[in-house]
Scaffold this motif. Structure first.
Motif, mmCIF file in Angstrom:
data_model
loop_
_atom_site.group_PDB
_atom_site.id
_atom_site.type_symbol
_atom_site.label_atom_id
_atom_site.label_comp_id
_atom_site.label_asym_id
_atom_site.label_seq_id
_atom_site.Cartn_x
_atom_site.Cartn_y
_atom_site.Cartn_z
ATOM 1 N N THR A 339 8.360 -7.412 13.892
ATOM 2 C CA THR A 339 9.321 -6.638 13.593
ATOM 3 C C THR A 339 8.687 -5.067 13.305
ATOM 4 O OG1 THR A 339 8.637 -7.541 11.224
ATOM 5 C CG2 THR A 339 10.629 -8.485 12.615
ATOM 6 N N ASP A 340 7.340 -5.180 13.324
ATOM 7 C CA ASP A 340 6.869 -3.693 12.998
ATOM 8 C C ASP A 340 6.637 -2.934 14.215
ATOM 9 O OD1 ASP A 340 5.117 -1.752 12.447
ATOM 10 O OD2 ASP A 340 4.182 -2.717 10.812
ATOM 11 N N TYR A 341 7.510 -1.818 14.506
ATOM 12 C CA TYR A 341 7.483 -1.103 15.875
ATOM 13 C C TYR A 341 6.010 -0.429 15.954
ATOM 14 C CZ TYR A 341 8.258 3.342 13.142
ATOM 15 O OH TYR A 341 8.351 4.154 12.196
ATOM 16 N N PRO A 449 8.277 2.509 0.787
ATOM 17 C CA PRO A 449 9.069 3.565 1.646
ATOM 18 C C PRO A 449 8.193 3.637 2.977
ATOM 19 C CG PRO A 449 8.589 4.615 -0.470
ATOM 20 C CD PRO A 449 7.632 3.264 -0.672
ATOM 21 N N LEU A 450 6.900 3.672 2.893
ATOM 22 C CA LEU A 450 6.306 3.528 4.286
ATOM 23 C C LEU A 450 6.252 2.304 4.998
ATOM 24 C CD1 LEU A 450 4.444 4.773 6.263
ATOM 25 C CD2 LEU A 450 2.440 4.043 4.887
ATOM 26 N N ALA A 451 6.038 1.158 4.498
ATOM 27 C CA ALA A 451 5.887 -0.091 4.973
ATOM 28 C C ALA A 451 7.164 -0.682 5.544
ATOM 29 C CB ALA A 451 5.244 -1.181 4.146
ATOM 30 N N SER A 452 8.248 -0.529 4.756
ATOM 31 C CA SER A 452 9.529 -0.753 5.312
ATOM 32 C C SER A 452 10.167 0.021 6.374
ATOM 33 C CB SER A 452 10.680 -0.794 3.903
ATOM 34 O OG SER A 452 10.787 0.510 3.218
ATOM 35 N N ALA A 453 9.752 1.424 6.393
ATOM 36 C CA ALA A 453 9.978 2.056 7.457
ATOM 37 C C ALA A 453 9.736 1.629 8.808
ATOM 38 C CB ALA A 453 9.945 3.603 6.973
ATOM 39 N N GLN A 476 -2.555 -2.049 6.294
ATOM 40 C CA GLN A 476 -1.478 -0.974 6.614
ATOM 41 C C GLN A 476 -2.296 0.426 6.735
ATOM 42 O OE1 GLN A 476 1.644 -0.576 6.578
ATOM 43 N NE2 GLN A 476 2.311 -2.759 6.113
ATOM 44 N N TRP A 477 -3.520 0.597 6.032
ATOM 45 C CA TRP A 477 -4.179 1.912 6.258
ATOM 46 C C TRP A 477 -4.896 1.726 7.731
ATOM 47 C CZ3 TRP A 477 -5.783 6.140 4.250
ATOM 48 C CH2 TRP A 477 -5.827 6.552 3.131
ATOM 49 N N ARG A 478 -5.324 0.733 8.151
ATOM 50 C CA ARG A 478 -5.943 0.498 9.507
ATOM 51 C C ARG A 478 -4.837 0.606 10.643
ATOM 52 N NH1 ARG A 478 -9.415 -4.266 6.835
ATOM 53 N NH2 ARG A 478 -11.260 -3.018 6.505
#
Length: 549
Positions: A339-341, A449-453, A476-478
């Motif tokens: 689900t993560d583009y 805001p970042l992760a859900s986007a 998330q950083w990587r």
């Protein structure tokens, strides 16, 4: 300071440099004016800044003569942060610009290497230019104006940036050492020959100087004009957001969590997150909404086969990439939710077309991917990748290759911008800082805001402890900042070593990576600290052999 460091002489949008050597000081370039004339007007001071802007990405001898054609400054220094820690994985044996040697830790660990010498040389030249403006404005008697404050703000920001870069490479990490006694780098405040500097200041003293400069920059910017112009070129200028962003980095690296969180929020103001199509577009331009700061590489200043994308982007038409496509750590890629583009930019099933691949599995005869049951299917997949991403016939493909960094004109050697700071980084900084203050709920809110986007199924409730959320935050950083050079500093802050063999392996070849295949964490391995250039120790009367890292 060393005779490697140069004094500014100004020419049109360019800064020829006068050497400290006496015989050279007796001559003035015919296309230059004196340093005093460079400070005669706000317009001339802006030209000095324009030269520094260009000096960030030019081949080092072009704007800061005395360097080497083998490095184009931040084109090299930005991806080096990921090259050193195995984020940017080499798939074959190619050593153009010593890129393989740097990956194998045979550059920054050697005091006579170009990597150690030119990074030092470049950052101190930035400091010299900043000193010229700061000292000159202080003694000029100019009436304070918004335009003058804007120049002063950029000068202070540049000096802070350069000192922070120096101390984070040539000094021990703040959080894993004893900053009050660990040696940092020399402080230099002069802008005139003989450029005498102090001996090595402590890490703490350098951090204090960075803080003072950033505070001075923010004050100046608050009374300045703001950035001029628009588009990609305007973001090459430093502004108050850049100063706040550097303060967020500075604070995070030293454990000043509250300052890091607050500064990160201030830095990203006005720079909205990218949407999916923009994130997938290639990161080749400053015009992306998230870009707070980056070098706008003008066509006349192209660096050809010295470029960031030559070293890191699989679309560049150069031998470093054609023969050695860069891949991502398969442990990272395999962990990306469907689900993560962001997962779309990595190709785990790309055929290994390179018969000289480091893993010995290149070419159809060595194919092990069950997706390709015939040579025709294998070849068709290669052709499809080349067609979709604009690769030329000589480009190889490799499993887990990436297309996050893509040229505006793929398959060429055309110049692209070099991005230094994005608002996504600031969300990550805020989230990490709040987590380190034991505010798990606040950290989740900061990252949301970042992760859900990026991931439509992201769920903050999936992380019930601070430890589990920290593991996710590192992921998330990587993923978000992959290929943008943050790996080296993140590893030092987190005190993490490098282990390509762990947890199923990264996909890197141990034969190719040699001593860098497994590296102890920074707190017990001083090889993470860059060597001071031997030429600097030889030339600087305030440094001796005992000062070597």
């Amino acid at each position: 300071m060393s005779n490697k460091v140069k004094l500014i002489m100004l020419a049109f949008l360019m800064i020829p440099i006068v050497s400290c050597k006496e015989d050279f000081l007796e001559r003035t370039p015919t296309d230059a004016i004196s340093a005093a004339d460079a400070l005669a007007s706000v317009e001339n001071m802006q030209l000095v800044l324009n030269g520094v802007h260009r000096g960030l990405y030019s081949q080092s001898q072009t704007v800061f003569p005395g360097g080497s054609t083998a490095r184009a400054n931040n084109h090299y220094w930005v991806p080096l942060g990921d090259n050193l820690v195995g984020t940017l994985i080499h798939t074959a044996n190619a050593n153009n610009l010593s890129w393989r040697s740097a990956m194998q830790w045979n550059e920054h660990t050697i005091q006579t290497s170009l990597t150690t010498e030119l990074m030092w040389y470049h950052r101190y030249n930035i400091i010299l230019h900043a000193n010229l403006l700061i000292n000159g404005i202080a003694s000029s008697g100019f009436t304070e104006t918004a335009a003058l404050n804007e120049i002063l703000g950029q000068a202070y920001t540049y000096r802070a940036y350069a000192y922070l870069e120096l101390v984070q490479h040539y000094g021990r990490g703040y959080l894993i050492g004893n900053p009050s006694s660990d040696p940092g780098v020399p402080l230099l405040f002069s802008s005139e020959s003989p450029f005498t500097s102090e001996p090595r200041s402590t890490v703490q003293e350098i951090y204090d100087q960075v803080e003072a400069d950033l505070n001075a920059a923010i004050t100046a910017f608050e009374n300045g004009t703001g950035r001029s112009g628009s588009g990609a070129a305007s973001k090459a200028q430093l502004n108050i957001n850049v100063a706040h962003g550097l303060k967020a980095r500075w604070a995070l690296s030293k454990g000043d969590w509250s300052t890091a969180a607050a500064s990160a929020v201030a830095a990203r103001d006005g720079f909205p997150l990218l949407n999916e199509s923009a994130w997938l577009s290639g990161f080749a331009t400053n015009t992306l909404s998230e870009v707070i700061w980056g070098s706008h590489v003008i066509e006349a200043e192209t660096t050809f086969f010295r470029a960031y994308f030559y070293l890191a982007s699989n679309t560049f038409n150069g031998s470093q990439i054609r023969n050695n496509p860069k891949a991502a750590d398969r442990r990272l890629v395999d962990a990306i939710p469907s689900t993560d583009y962001r997962g779309q930019v990595f190709l785990p099933d790309a055929p290994n077309s390179n018969t000289s691949a480091a893993n010995g599995e290149g070419g159809w005869a060595n194919n092990t991917n069950p997706l390709y049951t015939t040579e025709a299917e294998f070849d068709a997949a290669i052709a499809a990748i080349k067609g979709e991403y604009g690769l030329v016939s000589g480009h190889n493909t490799h499993p887990y290759m990436h297309f996050k960094l893509k040229q505006a004109n793929p398959g060429t050697i055309d110049p692209d911008d070099v991005i230094y700071m994005r608002s996504s980084e600031m969300y990550l900084i805020e989230a990490e800082a709040k987590l380190m203050m034991n505010d798990l709920a606040g950290a989740k809110d900061a990252l949301a805001p970042l992760a859900s986007a990026r991931d439509t199924a992201w769920d903050a409730d999936a992380f019930g402890t601070e430890d589990s959320f920290m593991d996710h935050l590192k992921f998330q950083w990587r993923l978000e900042m992959w290929g943008e050079g943050f790996g080296y500093k993140n590893h030092i802050r987190w005190d993490e070593g490098v282990d390509h063999a762990a947890n199923g392996g990264s996909g890197a070849s141990e034969v190719l990576y040699q001593q860098s295949y497994q590296i102890d964490r920074p707190s017990i391995n001083d090889d993470w600290i860059f060597k001071i250039p031997q030429s600097e120790i030889n030339a600087n009367p305030n440094l001796g052999s005992s000062d070597q890292n």
